[in-house]
Design a protein around this motif. Structure first.
Motif, PDB file in Angstrom:
ATOM      1  N   GLU A 114     -27.144   0.602  37.488  1.00 29.62           N
ATOM      2  CA  GLU A 114     -27.314   1.702  36.541  1.00 29.62           C
ATOM      3  C   GLU A 114     -27.190   3.047  37.253  1.00 29.62           C
ATOM      4  O   GLU A 114     -26.570   3.973  36.732  1.00 29.62           O
ATOM      5  N   TYR A 115     -27.788   3.155  38.426  1.00 32.35           N
ATOM      6  CA  TYR A 115     -27.716   4.401  39.176  1.00 32.35           C
ATOM      7  C   TYR A 115     -26.278   4.688  39.611  1.00 32.35           C
ATOM      8  O   TYR A 115     -25.828   5.825  39.585  1.00 32.35           O
ATOM      9  N   ALA A 118     -24.325   5.858  36.636  1.00 34.94           N
ATOM     10  CA  ALA A 118     -24.696   7.242  36.321  1.00 34.94           C
ATOM     11  C   ALA A 118     -24.065   8.212  37.310  1.00 34.94           C
ATOM     12  O   ALA A 118     -23.563   9.277  36.920  1.00 34.94           O
ATOM     13  N   MET A 119     -24.067   7.854  38.599  1.00 39.17           N
ATOM     14  CA  MET A 119     -23.469   8.748  39.597  1.00 39.17           C
ATOM     15  C   MET A 119     -21.962   8.866  39.391  1.00 39.17           C
ATOM     16  O   MET A 119     -21.408   9.968  39.464  1.00 39.17           O
ATOM     17  N   ALA A 121     -20.287   8.401  36.594  1.00 40.33           N
ATOM     18  CA  ALA A 121     -20.063   9.171  35.365  1.00 40.33           C
ATOM     19  C   ALA A 121     -20.280  10.660  35.610  1.00 40.33           C
ATOM     20  O   ALA A 121     -19.507  11.492  35.123  1.00 40.33           O
ATOM     21  N   ASN A 122     -21.304  11.003  36.381  1.00 44.36           N
ATOM     22  CA  ASN A 122     -21.558  12.413  36.686  1.00 44.36           C
ATOM     23  C   ASN A 122     -20.471  13.002  37.581  1.00 44.36           C
ATOM     24  O   ASN A 122     -20.073  14.150  37.391  1.00 44.36           O
ATOM     25  N   THR A 125     -17.573  13.617  35.270  1.00 44.73           N
ATOM     26  CA  THR A 125     -17.848  14.712  34.336  1.00 44.73           C
ATOM     27  C   THR A 125     -17.898  16.065  35.033  1.00 44.73           C
ATOM     28  O   THR A 125     -17.413  17.063  34.495  1.00 44.73           O
ATOM     29  N   THR A 132     -17.065  12.229  30.870  1.00 44.52           N
ATOM     30  CA  THR A 132     -17.442  10.867  30.533  1.00 44.52           C
ATOM     31  C   THR A 132     -18.176  10.898  29.209  1.00 44.52           C
ATOM     32  O   THR A 132     -19.194  11.571  29.063  1.00 44.52           O
ATOM     33  N   ILE A 135     -20.457   4.830  28.358  1.00 49.56           N
ATOM     34  CA  ILE A 135     -20.372   3.706  29.296  1.00 49.56           C
ATOM     35  C   ILE A 135     -20.736   2.464  28.499  1.00 49.56           C
ATOM     36  O   ILE A 135     -21.792   2.420  27.866  1.00 49.56           O
ATOM     37  N   ASN A 142     -17.887  -3.377  33.196  1.00 46.00           N
ATOM     38  CA  ASN A 142     -18.283  -2.042  32.764  1.00 46.00           C
ATOM     39  C   ASN A 142     -17.054  -1.167  32.539  1.00 46.00           C
ATOM     40  O   ASN A 142     -16.135  -1.158  33.354  1.00 46.00           O
TER      41      ASN A 142
END
Length: 176
Positions: A114-115, A118-119, A121-122, A125, A132, A135, A142
């Motif tokens: 998950e982390y 998130a990283m 995607a960030n 973005t 992004t 997800i 994924n």
């Protein structure tokens, strides 16, 4: 015991951020013992209520030198990719003919945590020209839906390689 380690690790993280914020206003050497004790107590209270959201598996995952080294090595790589994307968007914005082909593409990622998702995607973005949007997990894989300022590829593999580029291998190293 794992819960205690998780709380202590989260409290340590909170305490480090508290010190960083306090350093902006006062000299660390002039800290009063009451301020330090209050910082520790508040960090422990915050950690008690938030450790489940902050630590999912191994409480000491970031203390692995290989992961920490990968994170530090990733910073200049991300800065370079950010520079390239900024330059590209600036050229498009300043050109007389608006050279864009916006669209939404689906990309596949091999990042599982998950982390890490998130990283990644960030990173996507925060790089100009891409956002992004979502997800999703489909059939054990994924995927990310990305709004892209200039869609150069619509096939999943080709779009994935173009958008996530240098980010994904580093994110996998950090969060594996």
């Amino acid at each position: 015991m794992k819960k205690l380690y998780s709380i202590l690790t989260t409290a340590l993280f909170c305490m480090l951020f508290w010190i960083i914020f306090v350093l902006q206003d006062i000299n660390l050497l002039k800290l009063d013992s009451q301020e330090v004790i209050t910082g520790i107590i508040v960090s422990l209270i915050v950690a008690y209520f938030t450790h489940r959201s902050f630590i999912k598996e191994d409480p000491f995952w970031m203390l692995n030198f290989k992961r920490l080294g990968s994170l530090i090595a990733f910073i200049p790589i991300y800065a370079y990719e950010l520079y390239k994307a900024n330059w590209d968007v600036a050229k498009r914005a300043l050109s007389p003919k608006l050279n864009i082909n916006p669209g939404i593409v689906k990309i596949e990622t091999e990042v599982e945590s998950e982390y890490g998702l998130a990283m990644l995607a960030n990173c996507i973005t925060l790089t100009p020209g891409t956002i992004t949007m979502d997800i999703v997990e489909e059939e054990g894989k994924n995927y990310m839906y990305i709004h892209w300022i200039d869609v150069a590829a619509t096939e999943i593999k080709e779009a994935s390689n173009t958008i996530k580029g240098a980010f994904e291998p580093w994110v996998r190293r950090i969060f594996k």
